[in-house]
Design an enzyme around this catalytic site. Structure first.
Site, short mmCIF file in Angstrom:
data_model
loop_
_atom_site.label_atom_id
_atom_site.label_comp_id
_atom_site.label_asym_id
_atom_site.label_seq_id
_atom_site.Cartn_x
_atom_site.Cartn_y
_atom_site.Cartn_z
N PRO A 1 1.12 4.80 0.76
CG PRO A 1 2.19 4.91 2.84
CD PRO A 1 1.76 3.94 1.76
CB CYS A 2 2.23 8.47 -2.86
SG CYS A 2 0.50 8.53 -3.35
CG HIS A 3 -0.94 10.40 2.16
ND1 HIS A 3 -1.24 9.07 1.88
CD2 HIS A 3 -0.94 10.51 3.51
CE1 HIS A 3 -1.44 8.43 3.01
NE2 HIS A 3 -1.26 9.28 4.02
#
Length: 180
Positions: free
Chosen positions: A140-142
């Site tokens: 989850p780089c978001h």
């Protein structure tokens, strides 16, 4: 003779943009945006490091990834349990593993991420590694945002990043996970 391997790929139409899912040797190695900020960088790295070409096709891993994404977008899933193959430098892999520790619905700044990796002066390097993530959503780089709580950089674009954060029931985009 140097035989090329195969990364099986399949398109996945998400509510916030089309994705390409890819599997290699029974692991997910790709979940990237069709329209991507740094078009081609991820593809080139994967193909070079795995000595592989893309080939459209189905695999059990891709089908499972699509099923888990369907559940995620319906808010029926908050974690993923699919085998992942990280393809990058040791430093990038360290950052990507740390991304997996950010809980659903929470955010963290790039600076805080660097501190948690015990490299507080390497914010830019952490941001670059974050941006090189080939397995969006699953890794989850978001959930990583600017220190001023702004949405910054995302391969799928800021509209997709905002959508994902709102999907995860963020009351406001700038909530920090200071208790991680």
């Amino acid at each position: 003779m140097n035989t090329k391997h195969v990364i099986l790929t399949q398109h996945y139409p998400s509510p916030c943009g089309d994705l390409i899912l890819g599997s290699y040797e029974d692991r997910l190695c790709l979940c990237n945006w069709v329209i991507e900020k740094h078009q081609g960088r991820v593809d080139k790295r994967l193909q070079n490091l795995l000595n592989a070409d893309y080939k459209e096709g189905k695999s059990d891993i891709i089908q499972e990834a699509a099923r888990q994404l369907d559940e995620y977008f319906k808010r029926e899933r908050t974690t993923f349990d699919i085998p992942i193959l990280f393809t990058g430098t040791d430093f990038q892999k360290k950052v990507w593993h740390k991304l997996l520790e950010i809980p659903y619905g929470q955010t963290l700044s790039y600076g805080e991420m660097a501190k948690r990796l015990d490299i507080p002066n390497a914010v830019r390097a952490v941001a670059n590694a974050n941006g090189a993530n080939a397995i969006s959503i699953f890794v989850p780089c978001h959930r990583v945002i600017g220190s001023d709580r702004s949405l910054t950089g995302y391969g799928g674009g800021l509209t997709a990043k905002k959508y994902l954060l709102e999907l995860e029931s963020m009351a406001t985009v700038g909530i920090f996970a200071s208790s991680l």
